[in-house]
Write a protein that holds these residues in place. Structure first.
Motif, mmCIF file in Angstrom:
data_model
loop_
_atom_site.group_PDB
_atom_site.id
_atom_site.type_symbol
_atom_site.label_atom_id
_atom_site.label_comp_id
_atom_site.label_asym_id
_atom_site.label_seq_id
_atom_site.Cartn_x
_atom_site.Cartn_y
_atom_site.Cartn_z
ATOM 1 N N GLY A 280 -22.303 -38.362 -22.599
ATOM 2 C CA GLY A 280 -21.990 -37.015 -23.040
ATOM 3 C C GLY A 280 -23.012 -35.996 -22.569
ATOM 4 N N ILE A 281 -23.427 -36.115 -21.309
ATOM 5 C CA ILE A 281 -24.384 -35.150 -20.749
ATOM 6 C C ILE A 281 -23.901 -34.674 -19.392
ATOM 7 C CG2 ILE A 281 -26.327 -36.319 -21.875
ATOM 8 C CD1 ILE A 281 -27.108 -37.240 -18.924
ATOM 9 N N THR A 282 -24.452 -33.555 -18.975
ATOM 10 C CA THR A 282 -24.396 -33.140 -17.568
ATOM 11 C C THR A 282 -25.812 -33.272 -17.041
ATOM 12 O OG1 THR A 282 -22.631 -31.552 -18.028
ATOM 13 C CG2 THR A 282 -23.879 -31.262 -15.982
ATOM 14 N N GLY A 283 -25.953 -33.942 -15.903
ATOM 15 C CA GLY A 283 -27.301 -34.196 -15.395
ATOM 16 C C GLY A 283 -27.406 -33.974 -13.905
ATOM 17 N N ARG A 284 -28.646 -34.036 -13.419
ATOM 18 C CA ARG A 284 -28.918 -33.923 -11.989
ATOM 19 C C ARG A 284 -30.100 -34.822 -11.651
ATOM 20 N NH1 ARG A 284 -33.454 -30.845 -11.159
ATOM 21 N NH2 ARG A 284 -34.107 -29.536 -12.937
ATOM 22 N N THR A 285 -30.144 -35.267 -10.423
ATOM 23 C CA THR A 285 -31.239 -36.119 -9.975
ATOM 24 C C THR A 285 -32.503 -35.283 -9.791
ATOM 25 O OG1 THR A 285 -29.702 -37.588 -8.827
ATOM 26 C CG2 THR A 285 -32.012 -37.687 -8.133
ATOM 27 N N VAL A 286 -33.649 -35.813 -10.242
ATOM 28 C CA VAL A 286 -34.939 -35.145 -10.023
ATOM 29 C C VAL A 286 -35.812 -36.060 -9.168
ATOM 30 C CG1 VAL A 286 -34.851 -33.843 -12.162
ATOM 31 C CG2 VAL A 286 -35.884 -36.112 -12.157
ATOM 32 N N VAL A 287 -36.777 -35.450 -8.469
ATOM 33 C CA VAL A 287 -37.681 -36.205 -7.605
ATOM 34 C C VAL A 287 -39.116 -36.047 -8.104
ATOM 35 C CG1 VAL A 287 -36.170 -35.997 -5.601
ATOM 36 C CG2 VAL A 287 -37.927 -34.253 -6.020
ATOM 37 N N ASP A 288 -39.968 -37.007 -7.699
ATOM 38 C CA ASP A 288 -41.372 -36.951 -8.109
ATOM 39 C C ASP A 288 -42.214 -36.200 -7.065
ATOM 40 O OD1 ASP A 288 -41.643 -38.715 -5.973
ATOM 41 O OD2 ASP A 288 -41.819 -40.497 -7.247
ATOM 42 N N ASP A 289 -43.526 -36.273 -7.175
ATOM 43 C CA ASP A 289 -44.412 -35.551 -6.264
ATOM 44 C C ASP A 289 -44.301 -36.041 -4.824
ATOM 45 O OD1 ASP A 289 -45.281 -34.066 -8.391
ATOM 46 O OD2 ASP A 289 -47.048 -35.330 -8.786
ATOM 47 N N GLU A 290 -43.802 -37.271 -4.648
ATOM 48 C CA GLU A 290 -43.631 -37.815 -3.302
ATOM 49 C C GLU A 290 -42.191 -37.670 -2.814
ATOM 50 O OE1 GLU A 290 -44.992 -41.826 -3.507
ATOM 51 O OE2 GLU A 290 -47.101 -41.255 -3.761
ATOM 52 N N LEU A 291 -41.445 -36.817 -3.496
ATOM 53 C CA LEU A 291 -40.062 -36.510 -3.155
ATOM 54 C C LEU A 291 -39.151 -37.731 -3.237
ATOM 55 C CD1 LEU A 291 -40.569 -34.049 -0.140
ATOM 56 C CD2 LEU A 291 -40.357 -33.535 -2.584
ATOM 57 N N ALA B 253 -36.591 -40.060 -5.629
ATOM 58 C CA ALA B 253 -35.749 -39.930 -6.816
ATOM 59 C C ALA B 253 -36.418 -40.626 -7.996
ATOM 60 C CB ALA B 253 -34.379 -40.536 -6.557
ATOM 61 N N ALA B 254 -36.525 -39.906 -9.118
ATOM 62 C CA ALA B 254 -37.322 -40.427 -10.232
ATOM 63 C C ALA B 254 -36.607 -40.390 -11.575
ATOM 64 C CB ALA B 254 -38.621 -39.631 -10.334
ATOM 65 N N GLY B 255 -35.366 -39.959 -11.612
ATOM 66 C CA GLY B 255 -34.662 -39.935 -12.888
ATOM 67 C C GLY B 255 -33.558 -38.902 -12.906
ATOM 68 N N VAL B 256 -32.923 -38.779 -14.059
ATOM 69 C CA VAL B 256 -31.826 -37.814 -14.232
ATOM 70 C C VAL B 256 -32.234 -36.798 -15.289
ATOM 71 C CG1 VAL B 256 -29.456 -37.508 -15.041
ATOM 72 C CG2 VAL B 256 -30.032 -39.435 -13.543
ATOM 73 N N ALA B 257 -32.338 -35.546 -14.863
ATOM 74 C CA ALA B 257 -32.665 -34.467 -15.790
ATOM 75 C C ALA B 257 -31.411 -34.041 -16.542
ATOM 76 C CB ALA B 257 -33.248 -33.281 -15.031
ATOM 77 N N GLY C 40 -33.372 -30.797 -20.620
ATOM 78 C CA GLY C 40 -34.747 -30.833 -20.141
ATOM 79 C C GLY C 40 -35.347 -32.233 -20.163
ATOM 80 N N ASP C 41 -34.804 -33.136 -20.987
ATOM 81 C CA ASP C 41 -35.272 -34.528 -20.971
ATOM 82 C C ASP C 41 -34.899 -35.165 -19.632
ATOM 83 O OD1 ASP C 41 -36.088 -34.116 -23.555
ATOM 84 O OD2 ASP C 41 -34.414 -35.199 -24.481
ATOM 85 N N VAL C 42 -35.722 -36.119 -19.198
ATOM 86 C CA VAL C 42 -35.451 -36.839 -17.944
ATOM 87 C C VAL C 42 -35.221 -38.310 -18.269
ATOM 88 C CG1 VAL C 42 -36.324 -37.514 -15.682
ATOM 89 C CG2 VAL C 42 -36.818 -35.220 -16.584
ATOM 90 N N ILE C 43 -33.986 -38.772 -18.071
ATOM 91 C CA ILE C 43 -33.611 -40.159 -18.364
ATOM 92 C C ILE C 43 -34.109 -41.059 -17.234
ATOM 93 C CG2 ILE C 43 -31.682 -41.757 -18.713
ATOM 94 C CD1 ILE C 43 -30.119 -39.377 -19.888
ATOM 95 N N THR C 44 -34.841 -42.111 -17.607
ATOM 96 C CA THR C 44 -35.399 -43.023 -16.609
ATOM 97 C C THR C 44 -34.904 -44.460 -16.761
ATOM 98 O OG1 THR C 44 -37.340 -43.409 -18.018
ATOM 99 C CG2 THR C 44 -37.509 -41.653 -16.351
ATOM 100 N N ARG C 45 -34.222 -44.737 -17.887
ATOM 101 C CA ARG C 45 -33.765 -46.111 -18.100
ATOM 102 C C ARG C 45 -32.584 -46.121 -19.067
ATOM 103 N NH1 ARG C 45 -36.253 -50.654 -16.560
ATOM 104 N NH2 ARG C 45 -35.841 -52.622 -17.631
ATOM 105 N N ASP D 79 -33.136 -49.497 -14.588
ATOM 106 C CA ASP D 79 -33.889 -48.298 -14.209
ATOM 107 C C ASP D 79 -32.933 -47.246 -13.667
ATOM 108 O OD1 ASP D 79 -36.370 -49.357 -14.881
ATOM 109 O OD2 ASP D 79 -36.661 -50.270 -12.918
ATOM 110 N N ILE D 80 -33.128 -46.009 -14.067
ATOM 111 C CA ILE D 80 -32.298 -44.894 -13.630
ATOM 112 C C ILE D 80 -33.139 -43.966 -12.759
ATOM 113 C CG2 ILE D 80 -30.895 -42.935 -14.342
ATOM 114 C CD1 ILE D 80 -29.759 -45.723 -15.077
#
Length: 362
Positions: free
Chosen positions: A277-288, A290-294, A312-317, A322-323
């Motif tokens: 039940g969310i809308t999300g987008r992929t986020v990247v870390d400092d090394e560009l 993919a690091a999770g779903v915002a 604003g939360d970033v789902i990682t698992r 691992d997500i």
């Protein structure tokens, strides 16, 4: 004296003559037996040589029967901007196909295997989340034959299958292969004509699936549709060209579940697909990387909302998975069921937390 011994001599002569007669008879019996054995061996060799040919004839006749029985139920669908295939779902003129075949259009031209002129049809409902849609003929022609759908739970790796459809616009085409794997979770591309859907439990096949095959029929040798061919794998090493012998079909059980709802209710209310039940987008870390779903938005009353997940939360698992991207989240959810309890690990303002979630339905 010679006269007195003559009877005995005659007996000896008679015995000798009898033995002479018996010896040729024994020779004849041995020769006849040898000929009989040779004839039996020759017959056996002929039967053994004919067996593969009979098996090949039986298989070919099996193919021909399936094609004669099923091909009349496979149609060509012409949309304004796309061309694909469809399968006659019932005798009321409903046709099931892929959502990406109908696109955003609502009217279509349909050509059946036995018709010379195209028929008109209208969209009943499209369900892009599962890449399925149902259209309905404005007029049901005489002799229209509905397909018989099989039991997905009985599909086995190694089964011979035929893919029927209109690849590259060549209507009523048939290709042959086997079931290569079952239970595949596949995400369609959204930029190459697909809907971007993540679909679970797909049937992988070596039967050739080309543009235009989408929405057609993947059929077993019992003449039952076991899947709807939907996409072919691409090979990044070949410039995103199709990977030969790797195609995917939506299983018949999923097709029936979705199509039955569309035919009866004009929509899908029970998808069987788990959702946060969310809308999300992929986020990247400092090394560009993919690091999770915002989380961009949270549906009120949805699974994430009830668990306290916020924008604003970033789902990682999710559970034990691992997500890293929105696709990996969709694929993880595709393996779960609505109502199932799992955990979601996320970060908020740099702090990590894990919450229990009861999954909703998409």
């Amino acid at each position: 004296m010679d006269a007195r011994r003559s009877p005995a001599r005659r007996q000896v002569v008679a015995v000798a003559a009898l033995l002479c007669c018996l010896c040729p008879l024994a020779g004849c019996t041995d020769a006849s037996s040898a000929r009989s054995r040779e004839e039996d061996a020759s017959t056996t060799r002929a039967a053994q040589a004919a067996a593969p040919r009979r098996a090949a004839d039986d298989l070919e006749n099996g193919y021909l029967k399936v094609i004669r029985d099923v091909l009349p139920s496979v149609v060509q669908i012409q949309a304004q901007s796309d061309l694909g295939s469809g399968v006659v779902y019932d005798d009321q003129g409903h046709i099931v196909t892929n959502a990406h075949v109908v696109g955003n259009e609502t009217t279509f031209r349909v050509t059946t295997a036995g018709s010379e002129d195209a028929l008109t049809a209208r969209l009943v409902y499209s369900y892009p989340q599962q890449d399925l849609a149902v259209i309905k003929l404005d007029r049901v022609p005489q002799g229209l034959e509905e397909a018989t759908f099989g039991d997905s739970s009985k599909v086995e790796v190694g089964q011979i299958v035929l893919a029927m459809g209109s690849p590259l616009g060549l209507s009523s085409s048939v290709t042959q292969g086997i079931v290569s794997a079952i239970g595949r979770t596949v995400t369609e591309g959204g930029d190459d004509g697909g809907t971007g859907a993540t679909i679970a439990n797909m049937v992988q096949t070596s039967a050739a699936i080309n543009p235009g095959n989408s929405g057609g029929a993947l059929v077993n040798l019992d003449g039952r549709v076991i899947g709807i061919p939907t996409l072919a794998a691409t090979d990044p090493g070949a410039g995103e060209g199709a990977a030969p012998g790797i195609g995917f079909a939506i299983p018949a059980s999923t097709v029936r579940k979705i199509a039955d709802q569309i035919v009866q209710d004009g929509r899908v209310s029970d998808s069987g697909r788990a959702a946060l039940g969310i809308t999300g987008r992929t986020v990247v870390d400092d090394e560009l990387q993919a690091a999770g779903v915002a989380v961009v938005d949270v549906m009120a009353g949805g699974a994430a909302d009830k668990a306290g997940i916020e924008p604003g939360d970033v789902i990682t698992r999710l559970g034990d998975t691992d997500i890293t991207t929105i696709t990996s989240l969709a694929e993880a959810l595709a393996d779960d069921q609505p109502g199932q309890r799992t955990t979601v690990t996320y970060t908020r303002n740099g702090d990590e937390d894990t919450v229990d979630v009861t999954l909703g339905e998409q």
